[in-house]
Design an enzyme around this catalytic site. Structure first.
Site, PDB file in Angstrom:
ATOM      1  N   CYS A 137       0.718  -1.307  -0.160  1.00 54.10           N
ATOM      2  CA  CYS A 137       0.051   0.031  -0.084  1.00 54.10           C
ATOM      3  C   CYS A 137       0.893   1.076   0.014  1.00 54.10           C
ATOM      4  O   CYS A 137       1.238   1.716   1.098  1.00 54.10           O
ATOM      5  CB  CYS A 137      -0.898   0.105   1.125  1.00 54.10           C
ATOM      6  SG  CYS A 137      -2.176   1.397   1.004  1.00 54.10           S
ATOM      7  N   CYS A 140      -0.658   4.191   1.826  1.00 58.17           N
ATOM      8  CA  CYS A 140      -0.507   4.072   3.410  1.00 58.17           C
ATOM      9  C   CYS A 140       0.676   4.324   3.800  1.00 58.17           C
ATOM     10  O   CYS A 140       1.148   5.078   4.822  1.00 58.17           O
ATOM     11  CB  CYS A 140      -1.009   2.845   3.601  1.00 58.17           C
ATOM     12  SG  CYS A 140      -2.382   2.079   2.885  1.00 58.17           S
ATOM     13  N   ASP A 141       1.969   3.861   2.931  1.00 55.53           N
ATOM     14  CA  ASP A 141       3.331   3.951   3.719  1.00 55.53           C
ATOM     15  C   ASP A 141       4.407   4.653   3.086  1.00 55.53           C
ATOM     16  O   ASP A 141       5.307   4.871   3.490  1.00 55.53           O
ATOM     17  CB  ASP A 141       3.800   2.378   3.469  1.00 55.53           C
ATOM     18  CG  ASP A 141       2.989   1.320   4.315  1.00 55.53           C
ATOM     19  OD1 ASP A 141       2.313   1.694   5.407  1.00 55.53           O
ATOM     20  OD2 ASP A 141       2.819   0.079   4.197  1.00 55.53           O
TER      21      ASP A 141
END
Ligand code: FAD
Ligand code: NDP
Length: 311
Positions: A137, A140-141
């Site tokens: 992701c 997200c990261d």
């Protein structure tokens, strides 16, 4: 056998938000959290990550802690939580039937919030470097300090891969996109955007064979599947963007899904093709796939269920 007004299946942000709203509406919800259903622990996908920095209200919180807080809140509001996996449902007549182990519960409404699981490739090194450079992701990261001004690699050729590669250029010194064929599957507009981005290099007909490094990922070993040439390329990040699998197989096609298995909801609602069955979170969303959008749609599902029970 007992009959519940609302049964919720799943335990990510969507399910917990639905449980909070349904409990506060005095619908006495029963929620099935799953036991490693879809390969993910109770609490959902966020239990597999470290820091979450984009959930409003928390500048920084670990994924498992955020999910524990949601669980506490759902219980505090009066939801009943069972750490069991639903293996079958019967949605052909009312009340609906929900089955787990050798037990059954009847339900006037069912909210499906079983999420989706990011596909992984299982290359050597994946286990060692997962969350130490490897992720499924980028949104997200990608902003984590370990990726700042570093060379990053994305694998995939669809819209997700193009979108994630583009997103990562904000942080990376360079992004290499590994595409296993000689063309992208992504939409034309995404293809153009990706090809025209100076910070993205596309390596066609290329596969990742191994993730390498020390404590953290430093290189990816790649192979050109046309020429057979193999080499290491520098990479402090390796992001899979090879698709997700929605956790809908237990529904046995009783609810209308698209060709990839995602539940189809009526836009702007949580309604599915079966009256009284609602869906929320990633199991019906292949576009945004974020904790906050999952939570928002969980709220919608509970409010739609409440309205359904009144009508
Ligand atoms: P999920 O979180 O997918 O949870 C579904 C749950 O239902 C799972 O626990 C599963 O086991 C359970 N389940 C499945 N089938 C059954 C069944 N038959 N019976 C009972 N239970 C079942 N989003 C952000 O906003 N910020 C981030 O920083 C972020 N980081 C991420 C990092 C990683 C590594 C990953 C993989 C995702 C990340 N996401 C992030 C995305 C976010 O986690 C998801 O969008 C969100 O969790 C989706 O929530 P959900 O409620 O739809 O379901
Ligand atoms: P897709 O299934 O569309 O694409 C997956 C990609 O990963 C394909 O290019 C596939 O290659 C590649 N792939 C699969 N397995 C492997 C593997 N083992 N090794 C290397 N490559 C692999 O998934 P997406 O997540 O990209 O998209 C899912 C859906 O969501 C699509 O409908 C997409 O349009 C939509 N979406 C829309 C967005 C938007 O509109 N902004 C953003 C993101 C997604 P191959 O092509 O060779 O099969």
């Amino acid at each position: 056998m007992t009959t519940r007004k609302v049964v919720i299946i799943g335990s990510g942000p969507a399910a917990h938000t639905a449980a909070i709203y349904a409990a506060r509406a005095e619908l006495n919800p029963l929620m099935f959290e799953g036991e490693m259903a879809g390969g993910v622990a109770a609490g959902g996908q966020l239990t597999t990550t470290t820091e979450v920095e984009n959930f409003p209200g928390y500048k920084e919180i670990s994924g498992p802690e955020l999910m524990m807080k949601m669980r506490d809140q759902a219980e505090h509001c009066g939801a009943e939580l069972l750490m069991k996996t639903v293996h079958k449902v019967d949605l052909s007549k009312k009340p609906f039937m929900v089955y787990w182990d050798k037990e059954t519960v009847a339900a006037d409404c069912v909210i499906i919030a079983t999420g989706a699981t990011a596909k992984r490739m299982g290359i050597p090194g994946e286990e060692k470097y997962w969350q130490k450079g490897m992720s499924a992701c980028a949104v997200c990261d990608g902003a984590l300090p370990l990726f700042r001004n570093k060379p990053l690699v994305v694998i995939g050729g669809g819209d997700s891969a193009c979108e994630e590669a583009t997103f990562l250029t904000k942080f990376a010194s360079k992004v290499v996109l590994l595409v296993r064929r000689d063309e992208l599957r992504a939409s034309k507009v995404m293809q153009e955007r990706t090809k025209n981005n100076d910070k993205i290099e596309i390596l066609w007909n290329t596969e990742a064979l191994e993730a390498k490094g020390e404590n953290l990922l430093t290189h990816v070993h790649i192979k050109n599947n046309k020429t057979g040439e193999e080499k290491d390329i520098e990479a402090n990040g390796l992001f899979y963007a090879i698709g997700h699998t929605p956790n809908t197989s237990f529904l046995e096609k009783q609810v209308e899904c698209d060709e990839t298995g995602y539940i189809i909801t009526t836009p702007g609602t949580a309604n599915t093709s079966v009256s009284g069955v609602f869906a929320c979170g990633d199991v019906q969303d292949k576009r945004y796939r974020q904790a906050i959008t999952a939570a928002g749609s969980g709220c919608m599902a509970a409010l739609d269920a409440e309205q359904f029970l009144v009508d």
